[in-house]
Enzyme design. Structure first.
Site, mmCIF file in Angstrom:
data_model
loop_
_atom_site.group_PDB
_atom_site.id
_atom_site.type_symbol
_atom_site.label_atom_id
_atom_site.label_comp_id
_atom_site.label_asym_id
_atom_site.label_seq_id
_atom_site.Cartn_x
_atom_site.Cartn_y
_atom_site.Cartn_z
ATOM 1 N N LEU A 152 0.872 -1.171 0.000
ATOM 2 C CA LEU A 152 0.000 0.000 0.000
ATOM 3 C C LEU A 152 0.906 1.216 0.000
ATOM 4 O O LEU A 152 1.929 1.221 0.709
ATOM 5 C CB LEU A 152 -0.894 0.017 1.245
ATOM 6 C CG LEU A 152 -2.061 -0.987 1.301
ATOM 7 C CD1 LEU A 152 -2.750 -0.899 2.648
ATOM 8 C CD2 LEU A 152 -3.052 -0.747 0.176
ATOM 9 N N ASP A 153 0.535 2.234 -0.782
ATOM 10 C CA ASP A 153 1.403 3.411 -0.767
ATOM 11 C C ASP A 153 1.372 4.069 0.622
ATOM 12 O O ASP A 153 0.449 3.829 1.411
ATOM 13 C CB ASP A 153 1.020 4.398 -1.872
ATOM 14 C CG ASP A 153 -0.368 4.950 -1.716
ATOM 15 O OD1 ASP A 153 -1.287 4.444 -2.380
ATOM 16 O OD2 ASP A 153 -0.539 5.896 -0.907
ATOM 17 N N THR A 154 2.332 4.887 0.889
ATOM 18 C CA THR A 154 2.557 5.402 2.249
ATOM 19 C C THR A 154 1.330 6.085 2.828
ATOM 20 O O THR A 154 1.014 5.914 4.009
ATOM 21 C CB THR A 154 3.748 6.378 2.243
ATOM 22 O OG1 THR A 154 4.887 5.711 1.688
ATOM 23 C CG2 THR A 154 4.083 6.837 3.648
#
Length: 341
Positions: free
Chosen positions: A205-207
């Protein structure tokens, strides 16, 4: 006169005692006092002294030696005892189930440890023919299995043995989707530092995206869950600002052109609307980087906040942000069923 009477009386008394002792000496021997009794044993014992024990003491009191049994009599007793026990059959060990001598663990014990209830409840599962080992339905109790090698299924779902571990983390925003970060930023590894085995994440998952991310040490399962061939669906909730056209869902499902090719959603719906603020749900099976954000931005609706609410059959539910939970055996079985394991 009084003086002579007293002395005479004294003399008569002593004389009477002497006469009594003399009379006793003429009859049977007097009984020895306790301190006079002999308790000699072994070669030094006298003929009249007691050998040992209570019976010998009694014999000594009577003034005769304790009787001893002849060797022939003792030999007869020994022979009689030998004959008494010679005819006894060997004791049979208790009956056990077939294959008890094999290595492994009892099936009901493995099922109980995997979370299917008490051992008695697991025995009921076996009686109901709901348990399989390597594709074969188990019908007898006490079957032994090797959790490391045998494939165990209940109601068609694979049982997770103690060798593998499966967790779901509700990743907060700002956490990097790596197990370690050389820059010292908060990462997934910070949530599993106390685990007894090395875990790795399933996908990314992106940050700034929150929500469900899976952690496991089952390499093949992790590989299949992220492989496009199996098409495991992920669902996201996105906050966007409208108004949005009615055909937005159709456009997303038909495909949005991105720089690395078309991206298509499997499902789209509006969950909630408050004025111009929309909460929309997007489901897709692709796993390209930032794909939901890129699709909505390309359609003209940049995402303010994004949360992944499910990964295949694993849902976020009421799991709080930053909480790690162990997946149930049923959830693991459904994940494996998704990817034909």
């Amino acid at each position: 006169m009084r003086s002579s009477g007293k002395s005479g009386g004294r003399g008569n008394h002593r004389g009477a005692g002497k006469d009594r002792d003399q009379k006793q000496g003429q009859g049977r021997p007097r009984r020895p006092r306790p301190e006079e009794r002999r308790y000699d044993v072994g070669p030094g014992a006298t003929k009249d002294g007691p050998k040992s024990g209570r019976g010998a003491d009694g014999a000594g009191r009577r003034g005769r030696p304790a009787p001893s049994r002849p060797r022939e009599y003792e030999a007869q007793i020994e022979e009689r005892n030998r004959q008494r026990y010679a005819g006894r059959k060997d004791v049979k060990p208790p009956k056990t189930f077939p294959g008890a001598e094999q290595e492994g663990e009892r099936l009901q014990k493995v099922l109980a440890r995997a979370g299917f209830g008490s051992r008695r409840a697991c025995e009921d599962l076996i009686d109901q023919a709901r348990v399989e080992i390597n594709g074969e339905i188990v019908t007898e109790q006490g079957r032994r299995v090797d959790p490391e090698k045998d494939e165990i299924r209940v109601d068609g779902l694979t049982v997770a043995t103690q060798r593998y571990q499966f967790f779901s983390l509700n990743k907060p925003a700002g956490v990097v989707s790596t197990m370690e970060d050389p820059e010292g930023r908060q990462c997934l590894g910070d949530y599993v530092t106390n685990r007894e085995t090395r875990l790795f994440h399933v996908g990314r998952l992106d940050t700034e995206t929150e929500g469900v991310i899976l952690l496991t040490n089952h390499g093949e399962l992790a590989h299949r869950l992220t492989h496009p061939k199996y098409g495991v669906k992920k669902t996201y909730l996105a906050h966007i600002v409208g108004p949005i056209p009615r055909d937005l869902g159709k456009r997303l499902k038909d495909g949005i052109q991105l720089e690395d090719g078309y991206a298509r959603a499997d499902h789209f719906r509006v969950v909630e609307q408050t004025g111009k603020n929309y909460l929309v749900e997007v489901t897709l099976h692709e796993g390209r980087k930032h794909i939901v954000r890129r699709m909505l931005a390309e359609a003209g609706f940049p995402v303010d906040k994004l949360v992944r609410t499910s990964f295949g059959p694993i849902t976020l539910g009421d799991q709080k942000s930053g909480w790690l939970r162990r997946l149930s055996n049923t959830e693991v079985g459904m994940l494996m069923q998704e990817v034909d394991l």
